[in-house]
Design a protein around this motif. Structure first.
Motif, PDB file in Angstrom:
ATOM      1  N   LEU A 156      13.464  -4.862   2.331  1.00  0.00           N
ATOM      2  CA  LEU A 156      13.347  -5.041   3.869  1.00  0.00           C
ATOM      3  C   LEU A 156      13.250  -6.181   3.643  1.00  0.00           C
ATOM      4  O   LEU A 156      13.190  -7.863   2.645  1.00  0.00           O
ATOM      5  CB  LEU A 156      11.484  -5.358   4.158  1.00  0.00           C
ATOM      6  N   PRO A 157      14.544  -6.920   5.031  1.00  0.00           N
ATOM      7  CA  PRO A 157      14.086  -8.507   4.873  1.00  0.00           C
ATOM      8  C   PRO A 157      12.558  -8.998   4.737  1.00  0.00           C
ATOM      9  O   PRO A 157      11.852  -8.903   6.144  1.00  0.00           O
ATOM     10  CB  PRO A 157      14.608  -8.735   6.354  1.00  0.00           C
ATOM     11  N   LEU A 158      12.592  -9.837   3.945  1.00  0.00           N
ATOM     12  CA  LEU A 158      10.959 -11.099   4.632  1.00  0.00           C
ATOM     13  C   LEU A 158      11.164 -12.199   4.897  1.00  0.00           C
ATOM     14  O   LEU A 158      12.075 -12.754   4.096  1.00  0.00           O
ATOM     15  CB  LEU A 158      10.604 -10.800   3.355  1.00  0.00           C
ATOM     16  N   HIS A 159      10.893 -12.466   5.892  1.00  0.00           N
ATOM     17  CA  HIS A 159      11.909 -13.825   6.556  1.00  0.00           C
ATOM     18  C   HIS A 159      10.773 -14.626   6.664  1.00  0.00           C
ATOM     19  O   HIS A 159       9.475 -14.324   6.637  1.00  0.00           O
ATOM     20  CB  HIS A 159      12.577 -13.864   7.917  1.00  0.00           C
ATOM     21  N   LEU A 160      10.730 -16.074   6.524  1.00  0.00           N
ATOM     22  CA  LEU A 160       9.851 -17.213   6.383  1.00  0.00           C
ATOM     23  C   LEU A 160       9.677 -17.589   8.234  1.00  0.00           C
ATOM     24  O   LEU A 160      10.253 -18.307   8.507  1.00  0.00           O
ATOM     25  CB  LEU A 160       9.799 -18.607   5.791  1.00  0.00           C
TER      26      LEU A 160
ATOM     27  N   ARG B  34       2.644  -0.812   6.683  1.00  0.00           N
ATOM     28  CA  ARG B  34       1.652  -1.157   6.764  1.00  0.00           C
ATOM     29  C   ARG B  34       0.895  -2.135   6.151  1.00  0.00           C
ATOM     30  O   ARG B  34       0.843  -3.235   5.862  1.00  0.00           O
ATOM     31  CB  ARG B  34       0.713  -0.233   8.035  1.00  0.00           C
ATOM     32  N   ARG B  35       0.508  -1.561   5.214  1.00  0.00           N
ATOM     33  CA  ARG B  35      -0.721  -2.218   4.951  1.00  0.00           C
ATOM     34  C   ARG B  35      -0.345  -2.878   3.620  1.00  0.00           C
ATOM     35  O   ARG B  35      -0.517  -3.936   3.319  1.00  0.00           O
ATOM     36  CB  ARG B  35      -1.908  -0.701   3.694  1.00  0.00           C
ATOM     37  N   TRP B  36       0.668  -2.541   2.903  1.00  0.00           N
ATOM     38  CA  TRP B  36       1.295  -3.079   1.626  1.00  0.00           C
ATOM     39  C   TRP B  36       2.016  -4.394   2.415  1.00  0.00           C
ATOM     40  O   TRP B  36       2.424  -5.649   1.453  1.00  0.00           O
ATOM     41  CB  TRP B  36       1.965  -2.408   1.338  1.00  0.00           C
ATOM     42  N   LEU B  37       2.394  -4.345   4.021  1.00  0.00           N
ATOM     43  CA  LEU B  37       2.878  -5.465   3.683  1.00  0.00           C
ATOM     44  C   LEU B  37       2.624  -6.317   5.118  1.00  0.00           C
ATOM     45  O   LEU B  37       2.459  -7.284   4.521  1.00  0.00           O
ATOM     46  CB  LEU B  37       4.495  -4.966   5.386  1.00  0.00           C
ATOM     47  N   VAL B  38       1.022  -6.470   4.879  1.00  0.00           N
ATOM     48  CA  VAL B  38       0.100  -7.416   5.603  1.00  0.00           C
ATOM     49  C   VAL B  38       0.317  -7.865   4.173  1.00  0.00           C
ATOM     50  O   VAL B  38      -0.624  -9.208   4.288  1.00  0.00           O
ATOM     51  CB  VAL B  38      -0.764  -6.390   6.621  1.00  0.00           C
ATOM     52  N   MET B  39      -0.548  -6.976   3.560  1.00  0.00           N
ATOM     53  CA  MET B  39      -1.178  -7.706   1.881  1.00  0.00           C
ATOM     54  C   MET B  39       0.242  -8.551   1.418  1.00  0.00           C
ATOM     55  O   MET B  39      -0.568  -9.771   0.850  1.00  0.00           O
ATOM     56  CB  MET B  39      -1.335  -6.419   1.079  1.00  0.00           C
TER      57      MET B  39
ATOM     58  N   PHE C 215       4.740 -19.150   8.382  1.00  0.00           N
ATOM     59  CA  PHE C 215       3.969 -18.098   8.160  1.00  0.00           C
ATOM     60  C   PHE C 215       5.509 -17.040   7.891  1.00  0.00           C
ATOM     61  O   PHE C 215       6.930 -17.327   8.888  1.00  0.00           O
ATOM     62  CB  PHE C 215       3.448 -16.976   9.394  1.00  0.00           C
ATOM     63  N   ALA C 216       5.074 -15.591   7.502  1.00  0.00           N
ATOM     64  CA  ALA C 216       6.123 -15.099   6.639  1.00  0.00           C
ATOM     65  C   ALA C 216       5.865 -13.876   7.445  1.00  0.00           C
ATOM     66  O   ALA C 216       4.831 -13.269   7.561  1.00  0.00           O
ATOM     67  CB  ALA C 216       5.698 -14.458   5.520  1.00  0.00           C
ATOM     68  N   GLU C 217       7.130 -12.620   7.329  1.00  0.00           N
ATOM     69  CA  GLU C 217       6.993 -11.834   7.819  1.00  0.00           C
ATOM     70  C   GLU C 217       8.359 -10.425   7.692  1.00  0.00           C
ATOM     71  O   GLU C 217       9.173 -11.073   7.678  1.00  0.00           O
ATOM     72  CB  GLU C 217       7.149 -11.843   9.625  1.00  0.00           C
ATOM     73  N   HIS C 218       7.500  -9.060   7.352  1.00  0.00           N
ATOM     74  CA  HIS C 218       8.725  -8.422   7.485  1.00  0.00           C
ATOM     75  C   HIS C 218       9.583  -8.053   8.189  1.00  0.00           C
ATOM     76  O   HIS C 218       9.415  -8.049   9.626  1.00  0.00           O
ATOM     77  CB  HIS C 218       8.266  -7.171   7.232  1.00  0.00           C
ATOM     78  N   SER C 219      11.006  -7.661   8.472  1.00  0.00           N
ATOM     79  CA  SER C 219      11.544  -6.641   9.440  1.00  0.00           C
ATOM     80  C   SER C 219      11.969  -4.955   9.210  1.00  0.00           C
ATOM     81  O   SER C 219      12.654  -5.328   8.458  1.00  0.00           O
ATOM     82  CB  SER C 219      12.936  -7.789   8.964  1.00  0.00           C
ATOM     83  N   VAL C 220      11.020  -4.619   9.946  1.00  0.00           N
ATOM     84  CA  VAL C 220      10.851  -3.085   9.478  1.00  0.00           C
ATOM     85  C   VAL C 220      11.804  -2.583  11.007  1.00  0.00           C
ATOM     86  O   VAL C 220      11.599  -1.706  11.325  1.00  0.00           O
ATOM     87  CB  VAL C 220       9.420  -2.900   9.784  1.00  0.00           C
TER      88      VAL C 220
END
Length: 394
Positions: A60-64, A309-314, A333-338
């Protein structure tokens, strides 16, 4: 860059005390088996569940992002963006690093990576540390320290600000609990069933039986008979052969066949049990007995919303806590693109975009961007002009 491990210190089967064994990632079961992360992964359902989560998160893309009023923008100019999105260290890509760390949490309850800071206070690299080498301590000051066992036998201490620590559900707030340890009886039963099947097939795909004769046999003749029988009728290559018996010998099976024992059904039940431990839809790990096109698509959505969801928020919260200074957290902040996992088929995506554009909360340019299509200049203005033009009169 120094790589922090070359061997595991977790599998010490000689440790008999269950409490001590669990400290080393070892869990014994009622079946008598010793369950470690390695033996758990030898079970296909467990391996598939871990891989389904770890591989997906790794890809999954993880962006700052940087907050910009009510909006946001990608902070591609920040040093941490490249560490998270491209390459966290000299030996790994971002996919390999996040997949490894996620799998460690799923199997061992904890994952650790050493944080390398530059002179300006920015993260320049993240190096994973094998969980079996780490001892977590709470210092008198209340802060956390991590003692790392090195190859040379020395212990190197890292402080709280030097470690990215991911953990599963915790009882003490410091370390996470291993799901392999918590569910060791379920994993142990699945492992015992797998071993039973392997040993049964190794013995000719039949349970044990007895050879009977009315004659008395010497120890030498018994040994010769046993050797001859094993060489001719055991093993999968010899399965189904017809035995030719002499000197009054008869064979009587004293057990049930695999079908009578419902071994296959028990194996299928183990798949469901393991999937339940990781809350993975069975269709995601190859169990399609109750799957069809309609519910498989829905299960994919459930996988994102309920499993990942649990692991992405972790990941996102751990990045904010460990990799961003307090002042930077207010802006970054960091966030995944789902979105890509939730798109569905082409018709569903088209209906989704059309409803958003008609309702006014989605622009045509944004829909094209979500589909990775090239920019069309003026497409939003053309749509707005079409909406604003009066309807033709009849």
């Amino acid at each position: 860059m120094k790589w922090p491990w070359s061997r595991s210190t977790e599998t010490r089967s000689s440790i008999a005390d269950p409490v001590t064994a669990q400290l080393f990632g070892i869990a014994t079961t009622a079946t008598g088996d010793t369950i470690t992360p390695e033996t758990a992964e030898s079970i296909s359902a467990c391996f598939a569940s871990v891989q389904a989560i770890a591989e997906t998160i790794g890809t999954l893309p993880l962006h700052l992002y940087r907050r910009k009023g009510e909006d946001r923008e990608k902070a591609t100019d920040h040093p941490l963006y490249g560490v998270l999105h491209h390459q966290p260290n000299e030996l790994q890509t971002a996919l390999e690093f996040r997949e490894q760390m996620t799998a460690a949490v799923l199997l061992r309850g904890n994952a650790y990576a050493e944080i390398h800071w530059d002179g300006a206070g920015n993260v320049e690299a993240l190096t994973p540390i094998h969980p079996g080498r780490v001892t977590v301590l709470k210092l008198p000051s209340g802060r956390i320290a991590y003692d790392v066992n090195e190859d040379n036998g020395r212990v190197r201490r890292l402080l709280q600000d030097e470690v990215l620590h991911l953990k599963d559900r915790s009882e003490n707030g410091i370390t996470g609990r291993s799901r392999i340890q918590i569910a060791r009886e379920t994993i142990g039963l699945a492992n015992a069933q797998q071993q039973h099947g392997g040993k049964t097939f190794a013995n000719g795909a039949r349970l044990s039986g007895v050879l009977q004769t009315p004659h008395q046999m010497t120890a030498e003749s018994l040994q010769r008979l046993a050797t001859s029988w094993r060489s001719q009728f055991t093993g999968t290559d010899n399965a189904g052969k017809t035995a030719i018996l002499e000197n009054g010998l008869t064979y009587q099976q004293v057990g049930m066949s695999l079908e009578d024992a419902q071994w296959i059904a028990a194996q299928q039940f183990s798949v469901e049990q393991v999937a339940r431990i990781y809350r993975v839809p069975p269709t995601m790990i190859g169990d399609l007995r109750h799957g069809n096109f309609s519910n498989s698509v829905e299960m994919s959505r459930v996988f994102v919303t309920m499993t990942l969801r649990r692991w992405l928020v972790m990941w996102e919260q751990a990045i904010s806590r460990a990799l961003l200074p307090p002042l930077a957290r207010k802006q970054l902040f960091a966030e995944h693109s789902v979105e890509g996992l939730l798109r569905g088929d082409a018709k569903s995506r088209a209906d989704f975009y059309a409803s958003g554009i008609d309702a006014g909360w989605l622009l045509p340019s944004e829909a094209r961007r979500l589909e990775n299509l090239p920019t069309v200049e003026g497409i939003d203005h053309a749509r707005q002009a079409a909406d604003a033009s009066p309807a033709p009169t009849v």
